[in-house]
Scaffold this active site. Structure first.
Site, PDB file in Angstrom:
ATOM      1  N   LYS A   1     -16.871 -13.546 -15.156  1.00  0.00           N
ATOM      2  CA  LYS A   1     -16.368 -12.191 -15.365  1.00  0.00           C
ATOM      3  C   LYS A   1     -17.132 -11.623 -16.558  1.00  0.00           C
ATOM      4  O   LYS A   1     -17.612 -12.374 -17.411  1.00  0.00           O
ATOM      5  CB  LYS A   1     -14.871 -12.247 -15.700  1.00  0.00           C
TER       6      LYS A   1
ATOM      7  N   GLY B   1      -2.371   2.666  -2.261  1.00  0.00           N
ATOM      8  CA  GLY B   1      -3.721   3.105  -2.630  1.00  0.00           C
ATOM      9  C   GLY B   1      -4.710   2.573  -1.604  1.00  0.00           C
ATOM     10  O   GLY B   1      -4.387   2.459  -0.413  1.00  0.00           O
ATOM     11  N   ASN B   2      -5.904   2.214  -2.057  1.00  0.00           N
ATOM     12  CA  ASN B   2      -6.959   1.773  -1.132  1.00  0.00           C
ATOM     13  C   ASN B   2      -6.511   0.604  -0.267  1.00  0.00           C
ATOM     14  O   ASN B   2      -6.656   0.624   0.944  1.00  0.00           O
ATOM     15  CB  ASN B   2      -8.201   1.352  -1.924  1.00  0.00           C
TER      16      ASN B   2
HETATM   17  P1  NAD Z   1      -5.680   1.576  -6.025  1.00  0.00           P
HETATM   18  O1  NAD Z   1      -5.781   2.083  -7.405  1.00  0.00           O
HETATM   19  O2  NAD Z   1      -6.440   2.239  -4.936  1.00  0.00           O
HETATM   20  O3  NAD Z   1      -4.129   1.561  -5.576  1.00  0.00           O
HETATM   21  C1  NAD Z   1      -3.083   1.225  -6.410  1.00  0.00           C
HETATM   22  C2  NAD Z   1      -1.944   2.186  -6.108  1.00  0.00           C
HETATM   23  O4  NAD Z   1      -0.798   1.775  -6.862  1.00  0.00           O
HETATM   24  C3  NAD Z   1      -2.251   3.624  -6.481  1.00  0.00           C
HETATM   25  O5  NAD Z   1      -1.971   4.479  -5.391  1.00  0.00           O
HETATM   26  C4  NAD Z   1      -1.335   3.879  -7.659  1.00  0.00           C
HETATM   27  O6  NAD Z   1      -0.894   5.219  -7.741  1.00  0.00           O
HETATM   28  C5  NAD Z   1      -0.183   2.952  -7.375  1.00  0.00           C
HETATM   29  N1  NAD Z   1       0.631   2.614  -8.542  1.00  0.00           N
HETATM   30  C6  NAD Z   1       0.237   2.430  -9.819  1.00  0.00           C
HETATM   31  N2  NAD Z   1       1.290   2.178 -10.611  1.00  0.00           N
HETATM   32  C7  NAD Z   1       2.382   2.180  -9.809  1.00  0.00           C
HETATM   33  C8  NAD Z   1       3.756   1.969 -10.034  1.00  0.00           C
HETATM   34  N3  NAD Z   1       4.252   1.738 -11.246  1.00  0.00           N
HETATM   35  N4  NAD Z   1       4.607   2.040  -8.986  1.00  0.00           N
HETATM   36  C9  NAD Z   1       4.134   2.302  -7.750  1.00  0.00           C
HETATM   37  N5  NAD Z   1       2.824   2.509  -7.481  1.00  0.00           N
HETATM   38  C10 NAD Z   1       1.966   2.450  -8.495  1.00  0.00           C
HETATM   39  O7  NAD Z   1      -6.052   0.020  -6.111  1.00  0.00           O
HETATM   40  P2  NAD Z   1      -6.381  -0.967  -4.906  1.00  0.00           P
HETATM   41  O8  NAD Z   1      -7.840  -1.143  -4.817  1.00  0.00           O
HETATM   42  O9  NAD Z   1      -5.620  -0.539  -3.708  1.00  0.00           O
HETATM   43  O10 NAD Z   1      -5.777  -2.336  -5.462  1.00  0.00           O
HETATM   44  C11 NAD Z   1      -4.381  -2.590  -5.437  1.00  0.00           C
HETATM   45  C12 NAD Z   1      -4.094  -3.935  -6.094  1.00  0.00           C
HETATM   46  O11 NAD Z   1      -4.777  -4.967  -5.386  1.00  0.00           O
HETATM   47  C13 NAD Z   1      -4.555  -4.052  -7.542  1.00  0.00           C
HETATM   48  O12 NAD Z   1      -3.655  -4.896  -8.228  1.00  0.00           O
HETATM   49  C14 NAD Z   1      -5.884  -4.749  -7.431  1.00  0.00           C
HETATM   50  O13 NAD Z   1      -6.205  -5.468  -8.598  1.00  0.00           O
HETATM   51  C15 NAD Z   1      -5.615  -5.701  -6.272  1.00  0.00           C
HETATM   52  N6  NAD Z   1      -6.824  -6.117  -5.567  1.00  0.00           N
HETATM   53  C16 NAD Z   1      -7.653  -5.199  -4.991  1.00  0.00           C
HETATM   54  C17 NAD Z   1      -8.784  -5.621  -4.319  1.00  0.00           C
HETATM   55  C18 NAD Z   1      -9.706  -4.634  -3.638  1.00  0.00           C
HETATM   56  O14 NAD Z   1     -10.546  -5.058  -2.833  1.00  0.00           O
HETATM   57  N7  NAD Z   1      -9.573  -3.346  -3.897  1.00  0.00           N
HETATM   58  C19 NAD Z   1      -9.102  -6.994  -4.234  1.00  0.00           C
HETATM   59  C20 NAD Z   1      -8.215  -7.925  -4.812  1.00  0.00           C
HETATM   60  C21 NAD Z   1      -7.081  -7.474  -5.483  1.00  0.00           C
END
Ligand code: NAD
Length: 349
Positions: free
Chosen positions: A80, A186-187
């Site tokens: 990292k 989210g995503n």
């Molecule tokens: P993102 O930012 O697109 O989505 C996260 C969502 O959570 C957002 O819509 C945000 O508004 C919402 N959010 C934030 N705080 C909140 C709360 N208190 N209550 C309710 N909703 C809340 O991120 P992502 O890429 O979708 O990732 C989501 C999670 O998955 C993260 O923890 C990330 O570390 C983990 N993750 C993502 C990936 C990836 O490929 N994107 C891979 C491994 C792990």
């Protein structure tokens, strides 16, 4: 300042401090373990309050990557990097170029990918100065091409993981009629919700962005609830897809779900919360096992992208989770602890 005596130091192979006067770059790169291959992990840019905080983060996160990649059967080690600074105001092309040149000097021992505070576009820019960045290739997808964004792969892996958890805990192969509460659409969360809906599940969702909720309600017929209502719903599965440390002393007593399975990183506030879930009869799918789709996607980009091979590899999350669940049952141990044991067996072999 000492690194060896830090609580999060776990026999890391290499910790490199990088600075560049001209661009103001201050960064730390940590290679935790490279037994299985080069250390791959995100490059985070964050305005850390102190150097100690940045060191703690890079030590902890790089170790986590070793476990995640080993568990996913990737020929990758764990690493990292953190850039100390505000990504909104201090991220300049000069700074990214200086960081990329530092990566190049490590000769591929560490490979960077996007993380909080950095983007696929940043990685693409850095690729002009180093060969050692990942997650930058546009790939074929069911609906045309897509960027290096690993979210769809993460969502698919999490969907497969929920199926495995439902089989283990509820003895069912079908998700028809399953009740799922998602924190965060989210995503990853939205794509996961879409797949669950297609499989016949009923959805409850929460988010702090109104637009995401409106879309989930409209397109997926999901019931929208307030952020603090999501924990106590009478559902089968709670799927955290937003924040870390969400399984804690406040939220766990509220849970009615018998399964916790979602994509968020570092879901347990502390390791003891894994034991707490077990005591309450709640099956927890360890976060780094179920959310490995993204790193598997990045790995396949490096070895030559083959969509069928990628999907097969992501579907391996099912077997990984089944192994964790089975051993946890037999040994009467929390699933998170068992996952760590299995990962260690793989990267220390
Ligand atoms: P993102 O930012 O697109 O989505 C996260 C969502 O959570 C957002 O819509 C945000 O508004 C919402 N959010 C934030 N705080 C909140 C709360 N208190 N209550 C309710 N909703 C809340 O991120 P992502 O890429 O979708 O990732 C989501 C999670 O998955 C993260 O923890 C990330 O570390 C983990 N993750 C993502 C990936 C990836 O490929 N994107 C891979 C491994 C792990």
């Amino acid at each position: 300042m000492s690194v060896f005596s830090q609580r999060d130091f776990a026999d890391h192979e290499q910790v490199v401090f990088v600075s560049d006067d001209k661009s103001g770059l201050k960064a730390i790169i940590a290679v935790h373990n490279s037994n299985l291959g080069p250390a791959l992990g995100g490059c985070r840019m964050w305005p850390y309050a102190s150097e100690e905080e940045a060191i703690r983060d890079v030590l902890r996160l790089s170790r986590g990557m070793t476990y995640k990649s080993a568990m996913a059967n990737l020929k990758l080690g764990g690493g990292k990097s953190v850039i100390i600074g505000n990504p909104r105001t201090q991220k300049t092309p000069e700074l990214l170029a200086a960081f990329a040149r530092a990566l190049e000097q490590l000769n591929g021992r560490y490979i960077a990918a996007e993380d909080s505070g950095t983007s696929v576009a940043d990685m693409k820019y850095m690729a002009q100065f180093t060969r050692h960045v990942a997650g930058i290739v546009d790939k074929p997808a069911a609906d045309g091409t897509r960027s290096g964004d690993p979210s769809p792969a993460t969502a698919y892996g999490t969907f497969i993981g929920i199926q495995a958890a439902v089989k283990e805990r509820l003895g069912r192969d079908s998700l028809e009629g399953l009740r799922v509460a998602l924190q965060g659409v989210g995503n990853v969360g939205f794509d996961l919700a879409r797949q669950l809906k297609e499989a016949g599940a009923s959805l409850w969702v929460t988010d702090i962005h109104r637009d995401s909720l409106t879309r989930a309600a409209k397109e997926l017929d999901a019931t929208v609830v307030a952020p603090d209502e999501i924990f106590g719903l009478d559902v089968d599965v709670f799927a955290p897809c937003a924040l870390g440390a969400i399984l804690n002393d406040t939220t766990i007593p509220q849970l009615k779900a018998s399964i916790v399975a979602g994509a968020a990183n570092n879901q347990l506030a502390e390791a003891r919360h894994g034991l707490e879930l077990m005591k309450r009869g709640i099956l927890y799918a360890p976060d780094y096992v179920i959310n490995a789709g993204g790193i598997i996607d990045v790995y396949h980009e490096r070895i030559g992208f083959d969509r069928a091979a990628l999907l097969k590899h992501i579907e391996g999350i099912r077997e990984n989770l089944m192994e964790v669940f089975e051993r946890a049952r037999e040994e009467e141990r929390p699933t998170g602890e068992v996952a760590d044991t299995i990962a260690e067996e793989r990267f220390r072999r």
